[in-house]
Design an enzyme around this catalytic site. Structure first.
Site, PDB file in Angstrom:
ATOM      1  N   CYS A 164     -12.373 -12.160  33.160  1.00 24.03           N
ATOM      2  CA  CYS A 164     -13.311 -12.209  32.033  1.00 24.03           C
ATOM      3  C   CYS A 164     -14.701 -11.786  32.487  1.00 24.03           C
ATOM      4  CB  CYS A 164     -13.341 -13.610  31.425  1.00 24.03           C
ATOM      5  SG  CYS A 164     -14.354 -13.720  29.931  1.00 24.03           S
ATOM      6  N   CYS A 167     -10.281 -21.112  28.192  1.00 25.38           N
ATOM      7  CA  CYS A 167     -10.800 -21.091  26.827  1.00 25.38           C
ATOM      8  C   CYS A 167      -9.727 -20.826  25.778  1.00 25.38           C
ATOM      9  CB  CYS A 167     -11.937 -20.078  26.699  1.00 25.38           C
ATOM     10  SG  CYS A 167     -11.454 -18.345  26.935  1.00 25.38           S
TER      11      CYS A 167
END
Length: 360
Positions: free
Chosen positions: A109, A205
């Site tokens: 990410c 997440c």
């Protein structure tokens, strides 16, 4: 101001760290623009799972980031990276688990979403820098830059940032790298930020409830990776319901009887076998990496460094040997337990990151 006013895009996640980053930079007199990444179709997620995100990057976090930007009176944008996140992070996450690896989505990410795509958006806005709330430091060194640990060892995030290139470090700021978390929260209170006491996120997440097995089976289906649990001696001890349910070093949940404690020591996705053995079988003396990034140029031969094979792993003295083609071999001075394919191994010289790569 002691320095020239700059236009700086701040990656705002809705948490205290990125909010303080934006507030400090504005206080210093810079032109600050808040930017939040939307990486998930929240309506689709909640309708499919019957819940909301409980970690970073949730819809509530987007709202928090917007409110903080309003309180600081800075422009605020939400950029949609849903497709990019799916391809670069979620698909890779699933691919790794179904190939017998244990992935680290946070490194990807940072690499793809923040420091490639978001940095590109910042440049499109003619910003001088992209700033984030990471606890790490970028230090000018000769004609280039060095990525260094954050000064707070409990919060240091340099491990997740080893993919940064020289070109990226020239355009990236980490204003919190020299602070402790307590100092950051004190700044948040001083600025009267609504997120001053907001709890930190701990989970992946896109798997907010921590049930990554359910997530994988919803993405790829169940029953495809069932197979045998095999002792290192070759004895078949039982069956399992998916190789992706296991990771190197795992002891609990094996559901098999043996005279001594057993651990997962290997995963063979091709044969759908989970290999188990006694504790001594967890130790290895070396590993091989692919996708290696060197902070500067690759060394011409072996070099000595401290190697960290997981985020919370104690670094160990090692010899790193470049193999060419983005690969390297790490030989530990002392055998290490829990070397896990799919995780990142990062090399350090003191506080300075030399490079890192993905464990094969």
């Amino acid at each position: 101001m002691s320095q020239k006013r700059k236009r700086i895009v701040v990656a705002m996640s809705g948490g205290v760290d990125s909010s303080v980053t934006a507030a400090l930079l504005k206080e210093q007199g810079h032109e600050v623009i808040g930017m939040t990444m939307q990486i998930w179709d929240y309506a689709s997620f909640t309708s499919g799972h019957g819940e909301t995100f409980g970690s970073c990057c949730s819809l509530d976090d987007v709202h928090d980031a917007r409110r903080v930007a309003e309180s600081l009176d800075i422009p605020f944008y939400v950029v949609n990276f849903e497709k990019d996140f799916q391809q670069a992070v979620i698909d890779r996450f699933c691919d790794d688990y179904f190939a017998g690896r244990t992935p680290n989505p946070c490194v990807l990410c940072n690499q793809v979403l923040k420091f490639e795509l978001l940095l590109r958006r910042a440049r499109e806005l003619e910003a001088d820098y992209l700033a984030t709330g990471h606890y790490a430091r970028i230090v000018a060194e000769g004609d280039g830059y060095a990525l260094c640990k954050g000064l707070d060892p409990a919060k240091d995030q340099s491990y997740f940032l080893y993919t940064l290139t020289q070109e990226q470090m020239e355009r990236v700021l980490f204003p919190l790298g020299g602070m402790t978390k307590d100092e950051v929260r004190a700044h948040a209170a001083r600025f009267a930020l609504r997120v001053a006491e907001k709890a930190e996120s701990q989970d992946i997440c896109f798997v907010p409830d921590g049930d990554y097995v359910r997530f994988l089976e919803e993405e790829r289906g169940a029953g495809k990776m069932d197979g045998e649990i095999v002792h290192v001696s070759g004895t078949v001890l039982g069956r399992h319901c998916g190789t992706y349910r296991y990771t190197i070093g795992q002891r609990r949940g094996l559901g098999i009887a043996w005279p001594s404690p057993l651990y997962v020591v290997g995963i063979d996705a091709a044969s759908r076998q989970v290999l188990v053995g006694e504790k001594e079988h967890l130790s290895v003396g070396s590993l091989t990496l692919h996708g290696v990034n060197w902070s500067l140029s690759a060394p011409e031969g072996p070099l000595r460094a401290a190697c960290r094979i997981r985020y919370r792993h104690q670094e160990v003295p090692s010899t790193i040997t470049p193999l060419g083609g983005g690969r390297a071999q790490v030989d530990f001075d002392q055998p290490q337990k829990g070397v896990t394919p799919g995780q990142a191994a990062v090399f350090y010289d003191g506080d300075r990151v030399l490079g890192g790569g993905w464990i094969e």
